[in-house]
Scaffold this motif. Sequence first.
Motif, PDB file in Angstrom:
ATOM      1  N   ARG A 292      19.814  15.946  74.221  1.00 44.14           N
ATOM      2  CA  ARG A 292      18.359  15.727  74.639  1.00 44.14           C
ATOM      3  C   ARG A 292      17.833  15.910  76.085  1.00 44.14           C
TER       4      ARG A 292
ATOM      5  N   ALA B 237      15.570  18.499  78.175  1.00 45.30           N
ATOM      6  CA  ALA B 237      14.477  17.976  78.784  1.00 45.30           C
ATOM      7  C   ALA B 237      14.511  18.614  80.294  1.00 45.30           C
TER       8      ALA B 237
ATOM      9  N   THR C 288      14.139  22.279  80.309  1.00 51.68           N
ATOM     10  CA  THR C 288      12.434  22.548  79.929  1.00 51.68           C
ATOM     11  C   THR C 288      11.807  22.174  81.153  1.00 51.68           C
ATOM     12  N   ARG C 289      12.014  21.120  81.904  1.00 50.99           N
ATOM     13  CA  ARG C 289      11.258  20.796  83.100  1.00 50.99           C
ATOM     14  C   ARG C 289      11.390  22.050  84.156  1.00 50.99           C
TER      15      ARG C 289
END
Length: 388
Positions: A164, A168, A171-172
Amino acid sequence: MTLINRDPRTAQHATRQDVLLALAVTALAVLLALVTDPARRPDALGWLLLIAAQLPIVWRRRHPLAALAAEAALLLPYHALDNNHAAPFPVSVVVLYSVAVICRPLYTLLATSTAMTVALSVMMVVNRKQAAEALRISGWVLAVVFIGIALRFYRQYVAAVVERAERAERTREQEVRRRVAEERLRIARDLHDLLAHSITLIGVQTSVAAHVLNADPERLDRKAIAKSLDDIAETCRAARGELRTTLEVLREHGTRDARDPLPDLHGLVGLVEAARVSGAEVDLTVTDEVPPAAVGAAAYRIVQEALTNAVRHGGRQDLGIRVGVRAEEGSLWVTVTDDGTGTGGAAPGFGLIGMRERARSVGGTLDAGPLPGKGFEVSAVLPLGGNP
């Protein structure tokens, strides 16, 4: 913690480590067979079965259930011959722990219960006293199995947390790249609108000055020439200021407060006056309602580009342009219509693309095309609430 979090199947030098573990467990089993219960010291066959039972440790990571089956096939005859029952205990614990850590909990519990039941049944037939002793220490075996299951769950939890976190981070990074791309596109649109509008006006104003100079050299209209030059200078000053505002976002240490506010509907008067200086007859109708800043800026840029295209491609000296901005049905309706000859055979550029992108940036739509007969119209609908 590194050993606990690491998957046994992906460890480096796993085979070498298992060989060393098998040698250590073999030495411990031989020691237990020699120092405990001398009356049941293994015979030649017993020693052969005991030593062979250590070999499945080598492939315990890759095939834990197969290692457990091989262990049972070797140790059941060993116990049935009433050899030292304590010596195989270390290898049994290692193999059961490997099954618990690697296999699914259901398979682990089924395999463990089956192996213990068969082993106790054989020992019960051979030696009831030793079977009772084995039953007494079976709690430690179950404890090892449940520790392995708990470690497996913990390792899965850590892997999920890491996955995760990595997702993340990806995605950032993607969001950062998307925002950079959007900002670059916005700056490109601003520069296109600004330069196209300013250069077009300067070209028209220069043509006016040249026409005045060539029309009647004997009676030079100095006021007309001076007005054209002043208009050119004013256009250059406005373009320079707007260009500085646009490029400030590229400064590393620039601040938001140092930037001028976004253009809005109040700036349409200046655009219309600049178009009138170029010789066009412009009729402007603007609503009194103040739209959100983003919508007002988009409407300003759409009108600016539409006026620039009309002046550049209108093809008439007495070009008529109508600019209408009204608020209706929760949206801002923007129309720019001219009675010129349209775009003609001009090379395609980024003007219409930029206008459509500006409309979409605030959730709106834009249509543009020639009118029946003559003229060209740009029509945009920009939602005031930010929703299409």
